[in-house]
Write an enzyme that holds these catalytic residues in place. Structure first.
Site, PDB file in Angstrom:
ATOM      1  N   GLU A  29       0.839  -1.208   0.000  1.00 36.90           N
ATOM      2  CA  GLU A  29       0.000   0.000   0.000  1.00 36.90           C
ATOM      3  C   GLU A  29       0.868   1.250   0.000  1.00 36.90           C
ATOM      4  O   GLU A  29       1.837   1.344   0.754  1.00 36.90           O
ATOM      5  CB  GLU A  29      -0.912  -0.011   1.231  1.00 36.90           C
ATOM      6  CG  GLU A  29      -2.226   0.691   1.000  1.00 36.90           C
ATOM      7  CD  GLU A  29      -3.075  -0.020  -0.055  1.00 36.90           C
ATOM      8  OE1 GLU A  29      -3.157   0.519  -1.176  1.00 36.90           O
ATOM      9  OE2 GLU A  29      -3.635  -1.079   0.241  1.00 36.90           O
ATOM     10  N   THR A  31       2.824   2.021  -2.193  1.00 40.09           N
ATOM     11  CA  THR A  31       4.114   1.702  -2.810  1.00 40.09           C
ATOM     12  C   THR A  31       4.089   1.978  -4.315  1.00 40.09           C
ATOM     13  O   THR A  31       5.144   2.110  -4.923  1.00 40.09           O
ATOM     14  CB  THR A  31       4.465   0.213  -2.604  1.00 40.09           C
ATOM     15  OG1 THR A  31       3.305  -0.564  -2.898  1.00 40.09           O
ATOM     16  CG2 THR A  31       4.904  -0.050  -1.175  1.00 40.09           C
ATOM     17  N   GLY A 118     -15.313   5.653  -3.877  1.00 39.44           N
ATOM     18  CA  GLY A 118     -14.511   6.259  -2.822  1.00 39.44           C
ATOM     19  C   GLY A 118     -14.235   5.325  -1.659  1.00 39.44           C
ATOM     20  O   GLY A 118     -14.012   5.777  -0.537  1.00 39.44           O
ATOM     21  N   LEU A 121     -11.729   0.587  -3.438  1.00 40.14           N
ATOM     22  CA  LEU A 121     -11.811  -0.558  -4.361  1.00 40.14           C
ATOM     23  C   LEU A 121     -11.678  -0.089  -5.812  1.00 40.14           C
ATOM     24  O   LEU A 121     -11.942  -0.816  -6.743  1.00 40.14           O
ATOM     25  CB  LEU A 121     -13.102  -1.350  -4.140  1.00 40.14           C
ATOM     26  CG  LEU A 121     -13.278  -1.917  -2.718  1.00 40.14           C
ATOM     27  CD1 LEU A 121     -14.569  -2.735  -2.614  1.00 40.14           C
ATOM     28  CD2 LEU A 121     -12.084  -2.780  -2.301  1.00 40.14           C
ATOM     29  N   SER A 123     -13.135   2.506  -7.830  1.00 45.36           N
ATOM     30  CA  SER A 123     -14.185   2.824  -8.797  1.00 45.36           C
ATOM     31  C   SER A 123     -13.633   3.793  -9.848  1.00 45.36           C
ATOM     32  O   SER A 123     -14.101   3.811 -10.984  1.00 45.36           O
ATOM     33  CB  SER A 123     -15.389   3.452  -8.087  1.00 45.36           C
ATOM     34  OG  SER A 123     -15.071   4.724  -7.571  1.00 45.36           O
ATOM     35  N   SER A 124     -12.628   4.576  -9.469  1.00 41.13           N
ATOM     36  CA  SER A 124     -12.108   5.577 -10.422  1.00 41.13           C
ATOM     37  C   SER A 124     -11.397   4.894 -11.587  1.00 41.13           C
ATOM     38  O   SER A 124     -11.645   5.237 -12.748  1.00 41.13           O
ATOM     39  CB  SER A 124     -11.192   6.584  -9.726  1.00 41.13           C
ATOM     40  OG  SER A 124     -10.105   5.945  -9.103  1.00 41.13           O
ATOM     41  N   GLU A 154      -5.838  10.437 -14.732  1.00 41.35           N
ATOM     42  CA  GLU A 154      -6.029  10.721 -13.301  1.00 41.35           C
ATOM     43  C   GLU A 154      -4.969  11.713 -12.801  1.00 41.35           C
ATOM     44  O   GLU A 154      -5.261  12.618 -12.032  1.00 41.35           O
ATOM     45  CB  GLU A 154      -5.987   9.415 -12.496  1.00 41.35           C
ATOM     46  CG  GLU A 154      -6.397   9.606 -11.060  1.00 41.35           C
ATOM     47  CD  GLU A 154      -7.077   8.384 -10.428  1.00 41.35           C
ATOM     48  OE1 GLU A 154      -7.631   7.528 -11.144  1.00 41.35           O
ATOM     49  OE2 GLU A 154      -7.043   8.302  -9.194  1.00 41.35           O
ATOM     50  N   ASP A 166      -3.978   0.754  -9.852  1.00 42.06           N
ATOM     51  CA  ASP A 166      -5.419   0.563 -10.037  1.00 42.06           C
ATOM     52  C   ASP A 166      -5.766   0.286 -11.491  1.00 42.06           C
ATOM     53  O   ASP A 166      -6.527  -0.632 -11.810  1.00 42.06           O
ATOM     54  CB  ASP A 166      -6.189   1.801  -9.567  1.00 42.06           C
ATOM     55  CG  ASP A 166      -5.931   2.112  -8.107  1.00 42.06           C
ATOM     56  OD1 ASP A 166      -5.257   1.301  -7.438  1.00 42.06           O
ATOM     57  OD2 ASP A 166      -6.388   3.175  -7.643  1.00 42.06           O
TER      58      ASP A 166
HETATM   59  P1  ADP Z   1     -12.050   4.918  -5.407  1.00 43.45           P
HETATM   60  O1  ADP Z   1     -11.295   4.868  -6.694  1.00 43.45           O
HETATM   61  O2  ADP Z   1     -11.331   4.279  -4.285  1.00 43.45           O
HETATM   62  O3  ADP Z   1     -13.439   4.396  -5.535  1.00 43.45           O
HETATM   63  P2  ADP Z   1     -11.717   7.740  -5.842  1.00 43.45           P
HETATM   64  O4  ADP Z   1     -11.923   8.917  -4.962  1.00 43.45           O
HETATM   65  O5  ADP Z   1     -10.389   7.526  -6.447  1.00 43.45           O
HETATM   66  O6  ADP Z   1     -12.175   6.455  -5.008  1.00 43.45           O
HETATM   67  O7  ADP Z   1     -12.760   7.793  -7.047  1.00 43.45           O
HETATM   68  C1  ADP Z   1     -14.122   8.014  -6.802  1.00 43.45           C
HETATM   69  C2  ADP Z   1     -14.665   9.010  -7.817  1.00 43.45           C
HETATM   70  O8  ADP Z   1     -14.773   8.392  -9.107  1.00 43.45           O
HETATM   71  C3  ADP Z   1     -16.076   9.461  -7.498  1.00 43.45           C
HETATM   72  O9  ADP Z   1     -16.080  10.545  -6.600  1.00 43.45           O
HETATM   73  C4  ADP Z   1     -16.581   9.875  -8.877  1.00 43.45           C
HETATM   74  O10 ADP Z   1     -16.118  11.168  -9.216  1.00 43.45           O
HETATM   75  C5  ADP Z   1     -15.902   8.882  -9.801  1.00 43.45           C
HETATM   76  N1  ADP Z   1     -16.794   7.737 -10.089  1.00 43.45           N
HETATM   77  C6  ADP Z   1     -16.558   6.442  -9.825  1.00 43.45           C
HETATM   78  N2  ADP Z   1     -17.585   5.660 -10.256  1.00 43.45           N
HETATM   79  C7  ADP Z   1     -18.496   6.484 -10.807  1.00 43.45           C
HETATM   80  C8  ADP Z   1     -19.792   6.302 -11.435  1.00 43.45           C
HETATM   81  N3  ADP Z   1     -20.343   5.100 -11.571  1.00 43.45           N
HETATM   82  N4  ADP Z   1     -20.424   7.414 -11.897  1.00 43.45           N
HETATM   83  C9  ADP Z   1     -19.876   8.634 -11.753  1.00 43.45           C
HETATM   84  N5  ADP Z   1     -18.684   8.854 -11.167  1.00 43.45           N
HETATM   85  C10 ADP Z   1     -17.989   7.817 -10.704  1.00 43.45           C
HETATM   86 MG    MG Z   2      -9.424   5.800  -7.083  1.00 41.96          MG
END
Ligand code: ADP
Ligand code: MG
Length: 388
Positions: A29, A31, A118, A121, A123-124, A154, A166
């Site tokens: 983590e 890293t 957020g 996991l 999602s970004s 990013e 990621d």
């Molecule tokens: P993680 O990657 O750990 O989930 P991040 O803060 O890096 O957290 O990314 C989350 C951001 O990605 C959200 O705040 C949003 O802007 C964007 N995001 C992720 N999934 C979606 C989605 N399905 N629709 C719209 N935005 C999304």
């Molecule tokens: Mg992210």
């Protein structure tokens, strides 16, 4: 999803769907941006983007999670500033695709995701990679270039100086295996997880405001550590270039906080190796121990944990059948990952949920982590999850 797409955009010709998974990082983590080692596995949780050509020169993107549609003229993408919202991810990707020489043509996109946002996991990255494939609509792309391009989106547009983990995990995910990745060379190998254990991600359901600024601070602190170490070892270009033994000799010359940050990164790189070795010989106790040491290092040396994550880890460790647990992802909230005896997840989840609710009045979401395949076009539309 096709029905929803047509409802939104009308009958619009051929619709294709692309999927990119989220990931859980088992160990390694903070890293990745230090060009070290990580061990993520791609998840069954994923982002799906349906796409078809648009006829009016515009790019439209709808997020079901946000229930929001936004649109742009294609020729304005090059000189857009970032908006500070979710659209920065797909637009950042479109811009990087264009600068890399790919044809980005007018299109309508619909985003559906099962990756919690957020929560660590990723999602970004799932959003970036699935958007990239959707915008490419079948144009061939080298998979490492795809991961790097999404990372650049990013870094350059969203403005987070994150490493490659990621995006790489989302692109290169494999069923039945985790991926050990060297974040400098991008050399990677599949790591089979031993039988008899399972990994559960537990979402603390919090994300402290500190997360964003602290991430930038840690990136800066690591750069400062490298600068100090270079006085003694000019060939050290990143914290992955120094062993623990070498580091401990120079540690006293670093400002104490910087030394602690560097100690985490240097020891964490070694722990990835240690965990993978233990994995190879099925030493479950050692695997668990490495996870716990990783957490303590993140908690005390790197200082990116929080009360909720510490509580979840400590509660997991006092639960029967648990080999180890640690926070996963950037920290200050999001998930922990626990390594548990196979078949005990129901009991584990019940106990964790009860204890966590009693302490924080929150219901943690939990995910049994199954390694899944990496980003690809969806051929069987029946595998697409329903709208949540
Ligand atoms: P993680 O990657 O750990 O989930 P991040 O803060 O890096 O957290 O990314 C989350 C951001 O990605 C959200 O705040 C949003 O802007 C964007 N995001 C992720 N999934 C979606 C989605 N399905 N629709 C719209 N935005 C999304
Ligand atoms: Mg992210």
């Amino acid at each position: 999803m096709l029905q929803d797409f047509k409802q939104l955009y009308g009958n619009a010709g051929e619709i294709r769907v692309f999927r990119a998974p989220g990931r859980v990082n088992l160990i390694g983590e903070h890293t990745d941006y230090n060009l070290g080692f990580v061990l993520p596995m791609a998840l069954h949780l994923a982002t799906y983007v349906a796409v078809s050509a648009s006829q009016d020169g515009r790019l439209r993107i709808h997020s079901e999670d946000r229930n929001e549609t936004r649109e742009w003229a294609l020729n304005e993408l090059g000189h857009l500033g970032k908006r500070g919202d979710w659209t920065d991810y797909p637009i950042g990707v479109a811009r990087e695709l264009i600068s890399a020489g790919f044809a980005v043509t007018p299109a309508n996109l619909l985003i559906r995701s099962t990756v919690p946002e957020g929560s660590g996991l990723s999602s970004s990255a799932a959003l970036e990679v699935s958007s990239a494939l959707a915008l490419l609509r079948g144009q061939s792309v080298d998979r490492k270039e795809l991961a790097r391009l999404c990372q650049r989106a990013e870094n350059n547009f969203v403005g987070i100086p994150s490493g490659i983990m990621d995006q790489f995990a989302s692109v290169f995910g494999e069923e039945h295996a985790a991926i050990q990745l060297d974040c400098r060379s991008l050399d990677h190998r599949l790591v089979q997880l031993p039988g008899g254990v399972e990994f559960v991600a537990v979402n603390s359901m919090v994300k402290h405001a500190l997360a964003g600024s602290a991430y930038h601070d840690r990136v800066r602190e690591c750069a400062s550590a490298v600068a100090h170490i270079q006085r003694e070892h000019p060939s050290v270009a990143s914290l992955r270039d120094i062993s623990i033994e070498q580091f401990e000799i120079v540690a006293g010359t670093l400002p104490p906080v910087i030394a602690r940050r560097a100690r985490h990164v240097v020891s964490e790189n070694a722990r990835v190796e240690e965990f993978v070795e233990a994995c190879g010989v099925g030493d479950l106790e050692q695997m668990g121990k490495s996870l716990v040491e990783s957490h303590r290092s993140l908690q005390h040396d790197y200082e990116v944990s929080c009360a909720e994550l510490d509580f979840l880890v400590d509660t997991a460790l006092s639960t029967e059948g648990v080999y180890g647990a640690r926070m996963t992802g950037g920290g200050f909230g999001g998930c922990i990952v626990a390594m548990i005896q196979a078949g005990t997840s129901e009991c584990f989840e019940k106990q964790i949920a009860q204890a966590y609710h009693q302490e924080f009045h929150l219901n943690p979401q939990m995910y049994l982590c199954r390694p899944s395949g990496g980003a690809a076009e969806v051929r069987n539309f029946e595998t697409i999850p329903p709208k949540s």
